[in-house]
Design a protein around this motif. Structure first.
Motif, mmCIF file in Angstrom:
data_model
loop_
_atom_site.group_PDB
_atom_site.id
_atom_site.type_symbol
_atom_site.label_atom_id
_atom_site.label_comp_id
_atom_site.label_asym_id
_atom_site.label_seq_id
_atom_site.Cartn_x
_atom_site.Cartn_y
_atom_site.Cartn_z
ATOM 1 N N UNK A 173 43.690 44.887 36.988
ATOM 2 C CA UNK A 173 43.006 43.609 37.588
ATOM 3 C C UNK A 173 41.887 42.350 37.935
ATOM 4 N N UNK A 174 41.245 42.444 38.427
ATOM 5 C CA UNK A 174 40.938 41.309 39.454
ATOM 6 C C UNK A 174 40.730 39.911 38.336
ATOM 7 N N UNK A 175 41.825 38.733 38.121
ATOM 8 C CA UNK A 175 41.311 37.868 37.500
ATOM 9 C C UNK A 175 40.089 37.060 37.008
ATOM 10 N N UNK A 176 39.951 36.658 36.819
ATOM 11 C CA UNK A 176 38.267 35.322 36.354
ATOM 12 C C UNK A 176 39.010 34.381 37.176
ATOM 13 N N UNK A 177 37.782 33.600 37.779
ATOM 14 C CA UNK A 177 37.979 32.100 38.231
ATOM 15 C C UNK A 177 38.207 31.298 37.389
ATOM 16 N N UNK A 178 38.388 30.313 37.209
ATOM 17 C CA UNK A 178 37.985 29.824 35.723
ATOM 18 C C UNK A 178 37.429 28.477 35.857
#
Length: 277
Positions: A173-178
């Motif tokens: 899955x695509x990671x979050x931009x934190x």
């Protein structure tokens, strides 16, 4: 002589009635080197997480952690002094002896329990807020994949987000931009301004922010863990645990936690972990 005898009789009468003629001063229960300054308890706090800790319209510190620390300081006969500072500076400052206690609802982790003495006093979990009405239909952690997320730097919430990112990457899955901010308040402002998709914090603060701003509470109760006071000195930590035990016995701990809707600790108050080596 007659007047002197009358005065002496009056003093003896007061003593017999159980009323002290002269108040006895409170004796500090913890002294240097276990606290930095005799008679004082210095605590660090970041007052940006209502209702745990915040600044009211008159500039006064308020909240659960403030009330709890002041009650414990009273029982230890120490004068509390709070130093307002961002979270990321708290652990280095504690280790350098700038303050005696971190009072910010720090989450217990095994790593932290090895560099500080931690005394748990409640529990919390991570929440996620969205713009009003939850236009992106965020319902679960899986829905955060590919989203931009605001969070206060160095916190348990940031740690959990990075754990979720690792799981996203493993699953493809695509990671979050934190996006990290110095305070939780800055993160909520970024969300309100449309700079991020969601904002993460702890449950009790999320509930307060929803009431104040109208943001939507999309996810709650994720990754629950104990929260604690943190100390550089074992004796002071044990004194805090003893004060909390006494507060639980007389009901004042329960009343205070209920006042703020905060999850209580179910086990005995004690140092949790080995502490510094």
């Amino acid at each position: 002589m007659f007047r002197r005898n009358l005065a002496l009789a009056a003093i003896m009468s007061l003593a017999a009635a159980g009323v002290p003629a002269i108040a006895q001063p409170c004796q500090p229960q913890v002294a240097p080197p276990h606290v930095a300054t005799a008679g004082k308890l210095v605590l660090s706090i970041n007052p940006t997480l209502p209702p745990m800790q915040f600044v009211d319209e008159r500039g006064q510190l308020k909240g659960l952690n403030v009330d709890l620390a002041e009650e414990i300081a009273k029982r230890l006969c120490l004068a509390p002094e709070h130093i307002r500072i961002d979270f990321q500076a708290m652990i280095p400052g504690l280790q350098a002896g700038r303050w005696d206690v971190i009072n910010t609802g720090i989450f217990w982790t095994e790593e932290r329990s090895r560099i500080m003495y931690l005394v748990n006093y409640g529990s919390q979990a991570v929440s996620v807020l969205t713009p009003r009405g939850n236009p992106q239909n965020i319902r679960s952690v899986a829905d955060l994949a590919g989203r931009s997320v605001a969070v206060e730097t160095g916190t348990y919430a940031e740690r959990k987000l990075r754990d979720f990112n690792a799981e996203f990457e493993k699953s493809g899955a695509r990671p979050m931009t934190i996006r990290t901010f110095n305070t939780g308040a800055e993160g909520y402002q970024a969300l309100a301004a449309g700079q991020v998709d969601v904002s993460a914090s702890i449950d009790i603060t999320a509930a307060e922010i929803v009431q104040r701003t109208g943001l939507t509470w999309a996810i709650k109760g994720v990754g629950g863990a104990p929260i604690a006071f943190a100390f550089r000195d074992r004796t002071l930590a044990q004194a805090f645990a003893g004060a909390l035990t006494a507060m639980a016995a007389d009901g004042s701990y329960h009343r205070l936690m209920d006042k703020y809707g905060f999850a209580k600790l179910t086990e005995a108050f004690a140092i949790n972990g080995p502490g510094p080596r």
